[in-house]
Design a protein around this motif. Structure first.
Motif: not given
Length: 267
Positions: A248-260
């Motif tokens: 929730a704090d860094a959603p874009q970075a988290f989502n990119m990390l998860l997708a990668d």
């Protein structure tokens, strides 16, 4: 997937032992990601992931209210939650899924991985505790017994205020509205088991990613380091400028990390 179009995208409930748990489903990809929220929260903490079009274009995104939380009617019982996930998978005709366990729910994801490895495609732990580590005396993690006493005394508002001020959630605005609805019923149930020990998780063969925010407690970050080393196919990541609820704090970075992670692990 069998079932109605409502089950393909939208909200509904799945019957489990003792009641029901609600689901929110989005996306129609061939791989399924199940998001499990942390203690005192509900599925809404995963809205930054559910609303990510890139994730939804490639995966079925499923977020639940765990038993004892949100609007779930099933009573709190951490030990039953792996079986709840089997009920969800069966209802949605999902053979295997990637589990994303946040904080306390990381224990659920680890237990599921040990008990139902044939239904697990991948594992993501987010700020999760793992049994077998002693908390440093100088660092307060979560004063659960203090919160339990407040709820037992009928002081749910005082308990909420105390928890909202805790550094693990205080700097995450997305958590505030969810915590306002937390009713403390799980604290009135028998204390949950400690969860899988670090010595046991070395048998989990699925691809795994262990994530913490750089502002999470040192204990959680240290546990993350050890868990990533113990998991045979474990990877470790830390998100900059993010706390305990780093998705929730860094959603874009988290989502990119998860997708990668999903892409590189072939999931």
């Amino acid at each position: 997937m069998s079932g109605s179009s409502r089950e393909a995208a939208g909200s509904f409930s799945v019957a489990v032992d003792g009641g029901a748990i609600p689901l929110v489903v989005r996306g129609a990809g061939t791989s399924a990601l199940i998001f499990l929220h942390g203690w005192s929260l509900d599925h809404r903490i995963w809205l930054p992931q559910l609303r990510d079009d890139a994730l939804a274009d490639h995966h079925r995104l499923i977020a639940i209210d765990r038993r004892g939380f949100g609007v779930a009617t099933a009573p709190p019982d951490l030990g039953r939650e792996p079986d709840d996930l089997i009920a969800v998978l069966d209802r949605l005709s999902i053979e295997r899924a990637v589990l994303i366990g946040q904080s306390q729910a990381g224990r659920v994801a680890l237990q599921f991985a040990l008990d139902h490895h044939d239904r697990l495609a991948g594992l993501v732990l987010v700020g999760a505790p793992v049994a077998g580590f002693h908390l440093p005396a100088s660092e307060e993690d979560v004063p659960v017994e203090r919160y339990r006493a407040l709820v037992a005394a009928g002081s749910i508002e005082a308990m909420r205020r105390a928890w909202e001020a805790h550094p693990m959630v205080a700097d995450t605005p997305a958590a505030a509205a969810i915590l306002a609805d937390y009713d403390g019923r799980d604290l009135l149930a028998p204390p949950p088991p400690a969860g899988p020990d670090i010595a046991r998780i070395g048998t989990i063969e699925a691809p795994a990613l262990v994530v913490t925010g750089e502002r999470d407690t040192q204990w959680r970050r240290s546990v993350g380091d050890a868990a990533a080393r113990a998991l045979p196919r474990g990877r470790r990541a830390e998100l900059a400028d993010a706390g305990h609820l780093c998705n929730a704090d860094a959603p874009q970075a988290f989502n990119m990390l998860l997708a990668d992670f999903i892409r590189s692990a072939g999931l």
